[in-house]
Each structure stands twice: as structure tokens, then as C-alpha cells.
Design an enzyme around this catalytic site. Structure first.
Site, PDB file in Angstrom:
ATOM      1  N   GLY A 248       0.740  -1.245   0.000  1.00  0.00           N
ATOM      2  CA  GLY A 248       0.000   0.000   0.000  1.00  0.00           C
ATOM      3  C   GLY A 248       0.772   1.299   0.000  1.00  0.00           C
ATOM      4  O   GLY A 248       0.157   2.370  -0.028  1.00  0.00           O
ATOM      5  N   GLU A 290       3.897  -6.453   1.599  1.00  0.00           N
ATOM      6  CA  GLU A 290       3.479  -6.881   0.260  1.00  0.00           C
ATOM      7  C   GLU A 290       3.365  -5.725  -0.718  1.00  0.00           C
ATOM      8  O   GLU A 290       2.276  -5.434  -1.215  1.00  0.00           O
ATOM      9  CB  GLU A 290       2.109  -7.560   0.343  1.00  0.00           C
ATOM     10  CG  GLU A 290       2.077  -8.740   1.263  1.00  0.00           C
ATOM     11  CD  GLU A 290       0.674  -9.282   1.427  1.00  0.00           C
ATOM     12  OE1 GLU A 290       0.552 -10.510   1.453  1.00  0.00           O
ATOM     13  OE2 GLU A 290      -0.275  -8.497   1.532  1.00  0.00           O
ATOM     14  N   PRO A 291       4.455  -5.044  -1.016  1.00  0.00           N
ATOM     15  CA  PRO A 291       4.352  -3.947  -1.983  1.00  0.00           C
ATOM     16  C   PRO A 291       4.075  -4.480  -3.374  1.00  0.00           C
ATOM     17  O   PRO A 291       4.667  -5.476  -3.799  1.00  0.00           O
ATOM     18  CB  PRO A 291       5.739  -3.303  -1.924  1.00  0.00           C
ATOM     19  CG  PRO A 291       6.647  -4.403  -1.477  1.00  0.00           C
ATOM     20  CD  PRO A 291       5.831  -5.259  -0.556  1.00  0.00           C
ATOM     21  N   GLY A 292       3.156  -3.872  -4.073  1.00  0.00           N
ATOM     22  CA  GLY A 292       2.898  -4.232  -5.465  1.00  0.00           C
ATOM     23  C   GLY A 292       3.235  -3.040  -6.325  1.00  0.00           C
ATOM     24  O   GLY A 292       4.262  -2.981  -7.006  1.00  0.00           O
ATOM     25  N   ARG A 293       2.373  -2.053  -6.196  1.00  0.00           N
ATOM     26  CA  ARG A 293       2.517  -0.818  -6.956  1.00  0.00           C
ATOM     27  C   ARG A 293       3.919  -0.199  -6.837  1.00  0.00           C
ATOM     28  O   ARG A 293       4.530   0.180  -7.834  1.00  0.00           O
ATOM     29  CB  ARG A 293       1.504   0.166  -6.396  1.00  0.00           C
ATOM     30  CG  ARG A 293       1.337   1.460  -7.132  1.00  0.00           C
ATOM     31  CD  ARG A 293       0.406   2.358  -6.320  1.00  0.00           C
ATOM     32  NE  ARG A 293      -0.805   1.657  -5.925  1.00  0.00           N
ATOM     33  CZ  ARG A 293      -1.961   1.736  -6.565  1.00  0.00           C
ATOM     34  NH1 ARG A 293      -2.072   2.511  -7.609  1.00  0.00           N
ATOM     35  NH2 ARG A 293      -3.014   1.064  -6.143  1.00  0.00           N
ATOM     36  N   ARG A 330      -7.511   2.472 -15.313  1.00  0.00           N
ATOM     37  CA  ARG A 330      -7.505   3.125 -13.996  1.00  0.00           C
ATOM     38  C   ARG A 330      -8.168   4.498 -13.998  1.00  0.00           C
ATOM     39  O   ARG A 330      -8.717   4.917 -12.993  1.00  0.00           O
ATOM     40  CB  ARG A 330      -6.075   3.205 -13.426  1.00  0.00           C
ATOM     41  CG  ARG A 330      -5.510   1.813 -13.091  1.00  0.00           C
ATOM     42  CD  ARG A 330      -4.185   1.885 -12.352  1.00  0.00           C
ATOM     43  NE  ARG A 330      -4.333   2.415 -11.015  1.00  0.00           N
ATOM     44  CZ  ARG A 330      -3.986   3.626 -10.644  1.00  0.00           C
ATOM     45  NH1 ARG A 330      -3.426   4.462 -11.498  1.00  0.00           N
ATOM     46  NH2 ARG A 330      -4.172   4.016  -9.410  1.00  0.00           N
ATOM     47  N   CYS A 361     -15.512   3.167 -27.575  1.00  0.00           N
ATOM     48  CA  CYS A 361     -16.805   3.837 -27.675  1.00  0.00           C
ATOM     49  C   CYS A 361     -17.392   4.017 -26.292  1.00  0.00           C
ATOM     50  O   CYS A 361     -18.371   3.370 -25.930  1.00  0.00           O
ATOM     51  CB  CYS A 361     -17.746   3.003 -28.534  1.00  0.00           C
ATOM     52  SG  CYS A 361     -16.994   2.533 -30.077  1.00  0.00           S
ATOM     53  N   TYR A 390      -0.868  -2.288 -12.371  1.00  0.00           N
ATOM     54  CA  TYR A 390      -2.320  -2.270 -12.589  1.00  0.00           C
ATOM     55  C   TYR A 390      -2.717  -1.712 -13.957  1.00  0.00           C
ATOM     56  O   TYR A 390      -3.798  -1.149 -14.107  1.00  0.00           O
ATOM     57  CB  TYR A 390      -3.033  -1.496 -11.467  1.00  0.00           C
ATOM     58  CG  TYR A 390      -2.714  -2.039 -10.097  1.00  0.00           C
ATOM     59  CD1 TYR A 390      -3.172  -3.297  -9.714  1.00  0.00           C
ATOM     60  CD2 TYR A 390      -1.952  -1.320  -9.192  1.00  0.00           C
ATOM     61  CE1 TYR A 390      -2.872  -3.817  -8.458  1.00  0.00           C
ATOM     62  CE2 TYR A 390      -1.644  -1.834  -7.931  1.00  0.00           C
ATOM     63  CZ  TYR A 390      -2.113  -3.077  -7.577  1.00  0.00           C
ATOM     64  OH  TYR A 390      -1.802  -3.588  -6.346  1.00  0.00           O
TER      65      TYR A 390
HETATM   66  C1  LIG Z   1      -3.462  -4.971  -3.430  1.00  0.00           C
HETATM   67  C2  LIG Z   1      -2.791  -5.679  -2.332  1.00  0.00           C
HETATM   68  C3  LIG Z   1      -1.424  -5.497  -2.114  1.00  0.00           C
HETATM   69  C4  LIG Z   1      -0.587  -4.544  -2.911  1.00  0.00           C
HETATM   70  O1  LIG Z   1      -1.001  -3.246  -2.777  1.00  0.00           O
HETATM   71  P1  LIG Z   1      -0.155  -2.051  -3.454  1.00  0.00           P
HETATM   72  O2  LIG Z   1      -0.977  -0.859  -3.212  1.00  0.00           O
HETATM   73  O3  LIG Z   1      -0.031  -2.390  -4.888  1.00  0.00           O
HETATM   74  O4  LIG Z   1       1.174  -2.008  -2.767  1.00  0.00           O
HETATM   75  C5  LIG Z   1      -0.830  -6.230  -1.128  1.00  0.00           C
HETATM   76  N1  LIG Z   1      -1.541  -7.095  -0.352  1.00  0.00           N
HETATM   77  C6  LIG Z   1      -2.857  -7.295  -0.548  1.00  0.00           C
HETATM   78  C7  LIG Z   1      -3.569  -8.266   0.303  1.00  0.00           C
HETATM   79  C8  LIG Z   1      -3.521  -6.592  -1.522  1.00  0.00           C
HETATM   80  O5  LIG Z   1      -4.828  -6.785  -1.702  1.00  0.00           O
END
Ligand SMILES: *Cc1c(COP(=O)(O)O)cnc(C)c1O
Length: 431
Positions: A248, A290-293, A330, A361, A390
Site C-alpha cells: 500500500g 506486500e508492496p505491489g505498486r 484506472r 466507444c 495495474y
Molecule cells: C493490493 C494488495 C497489495 C498490494 O497493494 P499495493 O498498493 O499495490 O502495494 C498487497 N496485499 C494485498 C492483500 C492486496 O490486496
């Protein structure tokens, strides 16, 4: 420029990791996702080092696969010492196909079907993150049949509101994710889990939301989890060895967004966790994030070819591009802001006010509204920054638009990592 890896070259073109964006567009076609491998690796290292410094060598960041799932990402994150989280059998399958070890996967999901659970256990995923009581019972059953003792984390919600968009806030009590502590339901969840003979509870998981810049919610989250761990120890005799505090951290989409200092934030979280552990007389747990973004977003740029300018007199100028909500939903979903440049005229003044519209469209198909770029001509290459997370993973074939290709750049050269979809691909499953 928003990021260090972007510059303007001698031709006045946008360069990404030193490579000419206009030439990349000419070589591979548009729309094109461009990823800078060095940026991804640097982001991984920032997390791995900061987490080791703060929490010791067992701590680890997990890459949240959902942000960008394709085979090519897994060897990169693995070689940087990351684990991954996965939320579906499709993500597990992709990670396994890329050779990523199942033992380093954490399997999320708010509604894992029976066959998802079987697939996860059979694949040998290291941890299940159990979302709810229903899942617990099925998982225990499947493990019994397969003769497996499955490590799990229990997903809890801490009742926090990180002040982000409703659509990406997951940690509130009223949420479809996890089991709330506040309502007392987590107690039952923990007791049930402890009574399952084929499950070993390693600890708790909680995820407050996404695109978070403030620190309060993370600090509070670890305090709440530590307090709850102490309660479970005292009342049920549970030992909590692991806290997975989710993802997050926010990324910069525009110049207005603040720049997060990730090591500083992680240290701050550690400070709060340490104080809480002392207060409740707990051993410091192993911490995962758990970094994704924030691993992939700023590594990505999307290149489009513009169809030129459409002026609606008395209203605004529209610049149309050859992609849009199909490769980046997004804006349509969350009105997410982006930084947009005219990559063909990166050294010219960005003084042309316009709205960038996609090709679908749908009047919601926009990439950015009321922004300024250097005035384009039909055929110019427009770059949208911070599209590594994303975008590809949420892409669709709406209006039968094939998904774009993706190239990875590294050390001044580029390689195709995802082919552009063909019309044949669109028909592949049709009988
Ligand atoms: C979406 C999510 C993440 C990653 O969130 P980011 O905002 O991309 O860092 C990590 N853990 C869980 C459970 C999520 O749903």
C-alpha cells in the site's frame, strides 16, 4: 522529469533508461508498455535492504503479483530476494511456469473456490492467507486428504481508514476482506483455526489499503496486531511468529504527489512495533510486507500514437490516442491522475491544454483530463508515465482491441517480454 530514468535526448525525444521512446514505438508499434528493469530491481533492493535493516534477515517483502503478473517479472523479483503473493490459481500457474518456488508464495483471495484451494495445496504454496471461516474448513479438509500440514496466516481487519479512495480501502471493519478484530469475530476465527488439525497458524495478515502516503495507519496497524497477538497468547495459548502487514505505499503519479522515503517509513513502523511488543511482552515477530505498486509502477511507461487534435469549440481540445481504457482502465475506474508527455517533442513547451481520450466507444475512455503537453500532430508519440502497476494486469479486449506488447529495457537495449496480441489470439477460444 518525474523520475531519474527519464530524460530528453539530443533529438528532443523522451528517453527511458537512455532509450529513445519514439524509436521504441517505431520498432515495436504502439500502444506499447515499456518497463525499465533497473528501476524494478532498485525498488526491490530498497525494500529488501530496509526490511532487513529494520526487522532482521528473516523479514521479507513479497511482490504483490496482481500489480503486474507475467512470467518475466518472477525471475527478477526472485533474484532480488523477494517472495510473492498470489491471489488466484492463474497467478500461481504463471509464477510456477516462470520457475518461481511455490514455497515462497503466499496465497490470498477472499473467495478461494474448492478447486483453488486444492490447486494451492497441491502446488505446495508456502503459506495460505486464510480470509474467512468457510475457507478454513475446506482448507483443513483438503490438507487432510493430501496429507499436508499447511502453514497459514489469518487475515484480519484492524478497523483503519487510511484516507484513500473507497475503492482501494480494504482495512475497514466493513470490508469483504478478512475478519474484523473490532466485532469480536476474529476470536472465533482464531479458535476455529487452532482446532484444525492440518493447519499450522504462523501469524496474522492485514492490509489497510493502497496508494497510502500517511504513516498513521501502518503505525496503528502494527500496534493493533501486536495487541491482538498478545490477547490470543493469553486467552488461547497461540504463538504469533509472523505479521504480514500488507502493501500500500503510495507512488508518485504526478509532481503533486509526495515522495515517500520507504526505508524511513519502514523504520517508523518498526519503532511502533517494537514499543508494542515490549508493552505486551511479545517476541519481535518475523515481518513481511506486500508492496505491489511501489515495486513496478514507476518502472513503466506506456507509449501511444496520437490521432491528432480534435477541437470542440468553446469547450476543450481532445487529443486521441491508439489505446486507453483497454490497456489502462484506472482513469475510468478511479479517475487516477497521470503525468503525460509528448515524447516526440519532449523539449518543447508543454503549453497545449487538452484532454487525452482513448479509442473506445465510451465517454469514460480517457487517459487524462485538462492537462498540458507540447502541442501534438497526428503521429506524435505520447507517453503516459507510471503505468507499470495495474495497467497490463487490468487490461481488457473491450471493442476487440488486442492487448499491447511489452518490452523490457536494460543496459541500453530492449527485449520483447510480451508479444502484441493478434486478431487470431482474440478468436482463440471461440468455437
Ligand atoms: C493490493 C494488495 C497489495 C498490494 O497493494 P499495493 O498498493 O499495490 O502495494 C498487497 N496485499 C494485498 C492483500 C492486496 O490486496
Amino acid at each position: 522529469m518525474l523520475y531519474k530514468n527519464l530524460s530528453v535526448n539530443e533529438k528532443g525525444h523522451l528517453a527511458i533508461g537512455g532509450m529513445d521512446g519514439v524509436e521504441l514505438a517505431a520498432e515495436y508499434g504502439t500502444p506499447l508498455y515499456v518497463l525499465d528493469e533497473e528501476v524494478i530491481r532498485q525498488n526491490c533492493r530498497t525494500y529488501v535492504e530496509a526490511m532487513h535493516d529494520a526487522f532482521g534477515p528473516d523479514a521479507a517483502p513479497l511482490f504483490a503479483s496482481k500489480a503486474l503478473c507475467f512470467k518475466g517479472i518472477y525471475p527478477i523479483v526472485e533474484s532480488e530476494g523477494m517472495c510473492v503473493d498470489v491471489v488466484s490459481p492463474g497467478e500461481i500457474y504463471t509464477a510456477l511456469a516462470a520457475g518461481f518456488p511455490a514455497g515462497k508464495m503466499f496465497f490470498h483471495g477472499t473467495n478461494k473456490t474448492d478447486s483453488d484451494i486444492e490447486y494451492g495445496v497441491m502446488s505446495g504454496v508456502g503459506h495460505f492467507v486464510v480470509d474467512n471461516l468457510n475457507e478454513l474448513a475446506i482448507l483443513d479438509n483438503v490438507c487432510e486428504k493430501q496429507g499436508v500440514k499447511q502453514k497459514v496466516l489469518l487475515r484480519l481487519t484492524c478497523g483503519l481508514d487510511p484516507h484513500t479512495l473507497e475503492a482501494i480501502n480494504t482495512g475497514k471493519v466493513d470490508s469483504q476482506f478478512g475478519v474484523p478484530i473490532d466485532t469480536g469475530q476474529a476470536d472465533n476465527f482464531v479458535k476455529e483455526a487452532m482446532s484444525c488439525g492440518n493447519i499450522s497458524i504462523e501469524g496474522f495478515h492485514s492490509h489497510v489499503g493502497s496508494q497510502i502516503f500517511e504513516s498513521d495507519s501502518f503505525n496503528r496497524q502494527v500496534e493493533i496486531l501486536a495487541e491482538y497477538a498478545a490477547k490470543c497468547r493469553d486467552e488461547y495459548g497461540l504463538t504469533v511468529n509472523v505479521l504480514n502487514i500488507g502493501g500500500g505505499f503510495g507512488v508518485r503519479y504526478t509532481e503533486e504527489d509526495p515522495k515517500l522515503n520507504i526505508p524511513e517509513r519502514i523504520n517508523e513502523i518498526k519503532g511502533h512495533l517494537e514499543v508494542a511488543c515490549e508493552k505486551y511482552n511479545l517476541e519481535m515477530p518475523t515481518v513481511y510486507m506486500e508492496p505491489g505498486r511501489s515495486i513496478v509502477a514507476d518502472a513503466g511507461v506506456t507509449l501511444y500514437t496520437t490521432g491528432g487534435i480534435k477541437e470542440v469549440k468553446g469547450y476543450r481540445n481532445y487529443v486521441t490516442v491508439d489505446g486507453g481504457m483497454t490497456d489502462n482502465p484506472r482513469y475510468a475506474l478511479y479517475k487516477s491522475e497521470y503525468t503525460v508527455l509528448n515524447a516526440s517533442r519532449a523539449s518543447e513547451n508543454a503549453d497545449f491544454e487538452c484532454t487525452i481520450a482513448g479509442r473506445c466507444c465510451e465517454s469514460g475512455d480517457r487517459v487524462a483530463e485538462d492537462i498540458k503537453i507540447a502541442k501534438p500532430e497526428r503521429g506524435d508519440i505520447v507517453a503516459v508515465l507510471t503505468t507499470g502497476a495495474y495497467n497490463y494486469s487490468m487490461a481488457s479486449n473491450y471493442n476487440r482491441i488486442p492487448r499491447p506488447a511489452m518490452v523490457m529495457i536494460k543496459d541500453g537495449s530492449s527485449r520483447l517480454v510480451i508479444k502484441r496480441e493478434s486478431f487470431e489470439d482474440l478468436l482463440r477460444n471461440e468455437l
